[in-house]
Design a protein around this motif. Structure first.
Motif, PDB file in Angstrom:
ATOM      1  N   ILE A 101     -10.122  12.138  40.417  1.00  0.00           N
ATOM      2  CA  ILE A 101     -11.173  11.151  40.654  1.00  0.00           C
ATOM      3  C   ILE A 101     -11.036  10.069  39.593  1.00  0.00           C
ATOM      4  CG2 ILE A 101     -13.652  10.700  40.734  1.00  0.00           C
ATOM      5  CD1 ILE A 101     -14.021  13.610  41.667  1.00  0.00           C
ATOM      6  N   SER A 102     -10.820   8.840  40.039  1.00  0.00           N
ATOM      7  CA  SER A 102     -10.665   7.728  39.107  1.00  0.00           C
ATOM      8  C   SER A 102     -11.957   6.925  39.034  1.00  0.00           C
ATOM      9  CB  SER A 102      -9.510   6.813  39.527  1.00  0.00           C
ATOM     10  OG  SER A 102      -9.446   5.706  38.649  1.00  0.00           O
ATOM     11  N   LEU A 103     -12.553   6.937  37.840  1.00  0.00           N
ATOM     12  CA  LEU A 103     -13.745   6.145  37.554  1.00  0.00           C
ATOM     13  C   LEU A 103     -13.389   4.927  36.715  1.00  0.00           C
ATOM     14  CD1 LEU A 103     -15.839   9.241  36.453  1.00  0.00           C
ATOM     15  CD2 LEU A 103     -15.999   8.101  38.655  1.00  0.00           C
ATOM     16  N   VAL A 104     -12.112   4.652  36.602  1.00  0.00           N
ATOM     17  CA  VAL A 104     -11.612   3.611  35.705  1.00  0.00           C
ATOM     18  C   VAL A 104     -11.951   2.230  36.254  1.00  0.00           C
ATOM     19  CG1 VAL A 104      -9.562   2.657  34.614  1.00  0.00           C
ATOM     20  CG2 VAL A 104      -9.733   5.128  34.990  1.00  0.00           C
ATOM     21  N   GLY A 105     -12.472   1.390  35.395  1.00  0.00           N
ATOM     22  CA  GLY A 105     -12.761   0.029  35.823  1.00  0.00           C
ATOM     23  C   GLY A 105     -13.389  -0.768  34.710  1.00  0.00           C
ATOM     24  N   GLN A 106     -13.274  -2.072  34.792  1.00  0.00           N
ATOM     25  CA  GLN A 106     -13.921  -2.981  33.849  1.00  0.00           C
ATOM     26  C   GLN A 106     -14.697  -4.016  34.633  1.00  0.00           C
ATOM     27  OE1 GLN A 106     -12.031  -4.294  30.185  1.00  0.00           O
ATOM     28  NE2 GLN A 106     -12.454  -6.419  30.716  1.00  0.00           N
ATOM     29  N   LYS A 107     -15.992  -4.118  34.326  1.00  0.00           N
ATOM     30  CA  LYS A 107     -16.847  -5.121  34.960  1.00  0.00           C
ATOM     31  C   LYS A 107     -17.447  -6.036  33.907  1.00  0.00           C
ATOM     32  CE  LYS A 107     -20.846  -5.727  38.018  1.00  0.00           C
ATOM     33  NZ  LYS A 107     -21.855  -5.041  38.873  1.00  0.00           N
ATOM     34  N   LEU A 124      -3.499  -0.854  36.817  1.00  0.00           N
ATOM     35  CA  LEU A 124      -3.618   0.548  36.408  1.00  0.00           C
ATOM     36  C   LEU A 124      -3.916   1.443  37.603  1.00  0.00           C
ATOM     37  CD1 LEU A 124      -3.603   2.651  34.175  1.00  0.00           C
ATOM     38  CD2 LEU A 124      -6.011   2.111  33.722  1.00  0.00           C
ATOM     39  N   ALA A 125      -4.715   0.958  38.535  1.00  0.00           N
ATOM     40  CA  ALA A 125      -5.018   1.782  39.719  1.00  0.00           C
ATOM     41  C   ALA A 125      -3.752   2.133  40.480  1.00  0.00           C
ATOM     42  CB  ALA A 125      -5.996   1.030  40.619  1.00  0.00           C
ATOM     43  N   GLY A 126      -2.868   1.143  40.680  1.00  0.00           N
ATOM     44  CA  GLY A 126      -1.620   1.424  41.366  1.00  0.00           C
ATOM     45  C   GLY A 126      -0.749   2.393  40.594  1.00  0.00           C
ATOM     46  N   THR A 127      -0.723   2.240  39.282  1.00  0.00           N
ATOM     47  CA  THR A 127       0.068   3.132  38.434  1.00  0.00           C
ATOM     48  C   THR A 127      -0.440   4.563  38.518  1.00  0.00           C
ATOM     49  OG1 THR A 127       0.550   1.313  36.921  1.00  0.00           O
ATOM     50  CG2 THR A 127       0.791   3.536  36.053  1.00  0.00           C
ATOM     51  N   LEU A 128      -1.759   4.723  38.498  1.00  0.00           N
ATOM     52  CA  LEU A 128      -2.338   6.069  38.588  1.00  0.00           C
ATOM     53  C   LEU A 128      -2.052   6.691  39.955  1.00  0.00           C
ATOM     54  CD1 LEU A 128      -5.770   5.375  36.862  1.00  0.00           C
ATOM     55  CD2 LEU A 128      -3.868   6.717  35.929  1.00  0.00           C
ATOM     56  N   ALA A 129      -2.135   5.899  40.998  1.00  0.00           N
ATOM     57  CA  ALA A 129      -1.844   6.419  42.338  1.00  0.00           C
ATOM     58  C   ALA A 129      -0.410   6.909  42.425  1.00  0.00           C
ATOM     59  CB  ALA A 129      -2.105   5.348  43.378  1.00  0.00           C
ATOM     60  N   GLU A 130       0.502   6.173  41.819  1.00  0.00           N
ATOM     61  CA  GLU A 130       1.904   6.574  41.828  1.00  0.00           C
ATOM     62  C   GLU A 130       2.111   7.843  41.026  1.00  0.00           C
ATOM     63  OE1 GLU A 130       6.097   4.195  41.580  1.00  0.00           O
ATOM     64  OE2 GLU A 130       4.570   3.697  40.099  1.00  0.00           O
ATOM     65  N   GLN A 131       1.445   7.956  39.873  1.00  0.00           N
ATOM     66  CA  GLN A 131       1.616   9.140  39.024  1.00  0.00           C
ATOM     67  C   GLN A 131       1.049  10.394  39.682  1.00  0.00           C
ATOM     68  OE1 GLN A 131       0.615   8.707  34.879  1.00  0.00           O
ATOM     69  NE2 GLN A 131       0.139  10.874  34.608  1.00  0.00           N
ATOM     70  N   PHE A 132      -0.108  10.253  40.323  1.00  0.00           N
ATOM     71  CA  PHE A 132      -0.789  11.430  40.880  1.00  0.00           C
ATOM     72  C   PHE A 132      -0.639  11.485  42.398  1.00  0.00           C
ATOM     73  CE2 PHE A 132      -3.047  10.545  36.868  1.00  0.00           C
ATOM     74  CZ  PHE A 132      -2.861  11.776  36.243  1.00  0.00           C
ATOM     75  N   GLN A 133       0.558  11.205  42.870  1.00  0.00           N
ATOM     76  CA  GLN A 133       0.774  11.085  44.306  1.00  0.00           C
ATOM     77  C   GLN A 133       0.687  12.415  45.046  1.00  0.00           C
ATOM     78  OE1 GLN A 133       5.301  10.508  45.196  1.00  0.00           O
ATOM     79  NE2 GLN A 133       4.882   9.500  43.251  1.00  0.00           N
ATOM     80  N   SER A 134       0.710  13.528  44.335  1.00  0.00           N
ATOM     81  CA  SER A 134       0.593  14.830  45.007  1.00  0.00           C
ATOM     82  C   SER A 134      -0.853  15.312  45.107  1.00  0.00           C
ATOM     83  CB  SER A 134       1.430  15.879  44.270  1.00  0.00           C
ATOM     84  OG  SER A 134       2.803  15.533  44.286  1.00  0.00           O
ATOM     85  N   ALA A 135      -1.783  14.543  44.561  1.00  0.00           N
ATOM     86  CA  ALA A 135      -3.184  14.964  44.522  1.00  0.00           C
ATOM     87  C   ALA A 135      -3.988  14.339  45.648  1.00  0.00           C
ATOM     88  CB  ALA A 135      -3.798  14.564  43.179  1.00  0.00           C
ATOM     89  N   ARG A 136      -5.133  14.940  45.946  1.00  0.00           N
ATOM     90  CA  ARG A 136      -6.186  14.221  46.657  1.00  0.00           C
ATOM     91  C   ARG A 136      -6.799  13.255  45.650  1.00  0.00           C
ATOM     92  NH1 ARG A 136      -6.517  19.481  48.888  1.00  0.00           N
ATOM     93  NH2 ARG A 136      -7.623  20.168  47.008  1.00  0.00           N
ATOM     94  N   PHE A 137      -6.897  11.988  46.016  1.00  0.00           N
ATOM     95  CA  PHE A 137      -7.221  10.946  45.037  1.00  0.00           C
ATOM     96  C   PHE A 137      -8.446  10.160  45.516  1.00  0.00           C
ATOM     97  CE2 PHE A 137      -6.901   7.096  42.613  1.00  0.00           C
ATOM     98  CZ  PHE A 137      -6.121   7.354  41.493  1.00  0.00           C
ATOM     99  N   GLU A 176      -8.256  -1.987  45.444  1.00  0.00           N
ATOM    100  CA  GLU A 176      -8.241  -1.340  46.749  1.00  0.00           C
ATOM    101  C   GLU A 176      -6.927  -1.592  47.487  1.00  0.00           C
ATOM    102  OE1 GLU A 176     -11.535  -2.039  49.253  1.00  0.00           O
ATOM    103  OE2 GLU A 176     -13.055  -1.656  47.709  1.00  0.00           O
ATOM    104  N   ARG A 177      -6.430  -2.819  47.405  1.00  0.00           N
ATOM    105  CA  ARG A 177      -5.190  -3.151  48.110  1.00  0.00           C
ATOM    106  C   ARG A 177      -4.006  -2.375  47.543  1.00  0.00           C
ATOM    107  NH1 ARG A 177      -8.270  -4.901  52.024  1.00  0.00           N
ATOM    108  NH2 ARG A 177      -8.522  -7.166  52.218  1.00  0.00           N
ATOM    109  N   LEU A 178      -3.946  -2.265  46.211  1.00  0.00           N
ATOM    110  CA  LEU A 178      -2.847  -1.514  45.596  1.00  0.00           C
ATOM    111  C   LEU A 178      -2.950  -0.032  45.908  1.00  0.00           C
ATOM    112  CD1 LEU A 178      -2.614  -3.425  42.223  1.00  0.00           C
ATOM    113  CD2 LEU A 178      -0.750  -3.132  43.849  1.00  0.00           C
ATOM    114  N   LEU A 179      -4.167   0.510  45.872  1.00  0.00           N
ATOM    115  CA  LEU A 179      -4.333   1.923  46.218  1.00  0.00           C
ATOM    116  C   LEU A 179      -3.896   2.180  47.657  1.00  0.00           C
ATOM    117  CD1 LEU A 179      -7.786   2.652  44.527  1.00  0.00           C
ATOM    118  CD2 LEU A 179      -5.556   3.558  43.825  1.00  0.00           C
ATOM    119  N   THR A 180      -4.268   1.295  48.556  1.00  0.00           N
ATOM    120  CA  THR A 180      -3.880   1.461  49.959  1.00  0.00           C
ATOM    121  C   THR A 180      -2.363   1.369  50.122  1.00  0.00           C
ATOM    122  OG1 THR A 180      -6.000   0.565  50.704  1.00  0.00           O
ATOM    123  CG2 THR A 180      -4.183   0.552  52.285  1.00  0.00           C
TER     124      THR A 180
END
Length: 336
Positions: A101-107, A124-137, A176-180
């Motif tokens: 679960i990624s709660l990472v963000g800056q507002k 960073l979101a795209g990087t995390l998605a790539e690193q944890f690609q075997s997980a439910r994210f 969102e676009r990078l995660l998708t």
């Protein structure tokens, strides 16, 4: 109510969440756990898991600028890892888990720090998605990706066009676009949750309005309507979303009732025995979200607006602690 009692209230598992945690397999890694929602989310995950009898690690990752947050989580059976997620070596050393679960963000602080905001929210979101690609994210996003919507409507659904205002909202849409992209490219099962606004007595729209009333300051009416959801209920949906991850990601608006700012102020004013002062007039549009899809999956949020008003007013009247982080819910230009 003291802080310990409040933490218990905010981490009380619902029956549907306990059922979901009973059916979920694997450990849970919470990235950015030291923010506004993270500590109560971690405690909720721990308590819901314990209620099932399932053995599961709950691991919280953050920089932990406040060591007391880390110590409090560890006392409650949550493992912690100190990590700056922008540090590639430290990030790669994080454990692989079945659920992330990624709660990472800056507002807040975006203005003047736009490059960092885009790095944290998008790259960073795209990087995390790539690193944890075997997980439910599951990744937290924001309702700010929508344009301002007619305030007399139910608000935009997930299928309505986005239209982010300002660099924070634009960077959130980029996330969102990078995660998708990585979900589809790497077959990563994901859920993206567009949240607004989570409520608890130390932070949130209701705290902002209550503080203004208590201190005799005007309540701005420009953003005439807001969606609010009790933070425990929002966190429960975050955890239950792990069972609904897909490729491409499922996108869900996570929020509760849309209520006029004037009505919220009047309700808090009655409870605080102080008449609110108002400034400005309600604009014809507001930042809104229609959460019908999430409600169909998870049920309606159990805590209603009257209960939220009761708890926040009682806390403010008792000089309860604040996180000192105004939401700026009244901001219509997207500058945070």
């Amino acid at each position: 109510m003291n802080v310990a009692e409040l933490e218990l209230l905010l981490s009380e598992p619902t029956a549907p969440l306990v059922d979901a945690m009973r059916q979920l397999s694997g450990d849970i890694l919470l990235l950015g756990v030291a923010g506004k929602m993270g500590p109560t989310l971690a405690r909720l995950a721990r308590r819901a898991t314990d209620a099932t009898g399932v053995q599961r690690r709950i691991i919280g990752v953050a920089r932990f600028a406040d060591p007391a947050v880390r110590a409090s989580l560890e006392r409650e059976g949550i493992e912690t890892i100190t990590c700056d997620l922008l540090d590639a070596a430290a990030r790669r050393a994080l454990p692989a888990t079945a659920n992330v679960i990624s709660l990472v963000g800056q507002k807040f602080g975006t203005t003047g720090q736009e490059p960092r905001t885009w790095a944290v929210n998008a790259w960073l979101a795209g990087t995390l998605a790539e690193q944890f690609q075997s997980a439910r994210f599951v990744a937290l996003s924001t309702g700010n990706v929508y344009p301002l919507w007619p305030r007399e409507s139910a608000g935009p659904t997930e299928s309505d066009p986005v239209g982010p205002i300002g660099e924070y909202a634009q960077s959130a849409l980029a996330r969102e676009r990078l995660l998708t992209f990585f979900s589809e490219r790497l077959d990563v099962a994901m859920a993206i949750l567009r949240l607004n606004y989570a409520i608890e007595p130390r932070y949130g729209v209701l705290r902002d309005i209550a503080d203004a009333i208590w201190q005799g300051r005007p309540v701005a009416l420009g953003m005439g309507t807001v969606n609010v959801i009790w933070q425990r209920d929002a966190n429960a949906m975050v955890l239950m979303a792990l069972a609904h991850c897909g490729v491409p990601p499922i996108i869900l608006n996570v929020t509760g009732a849309a209520v006029s700012v004037r009505a919220l102020a009047e309700g808090l004013g009655r409870r605080l025995a102080r008449a609110p002062i108002f400034s400005g007039e309600e604009a014809p549009t507001a930042l809104l979200s229609n959460a019908a899809r999430a409600t169909a999956l998870f049920g309606a949020p159990p805590v209603g607006i009257e209960r939220m008003l009761d708890v926040v007013a009682e806390w403010v009247a008792a000089d309860g602690a604040s996180l000192g982080k105004p939401t700026h819910f009244e901001e219509r230009s997207g500058a945070f």
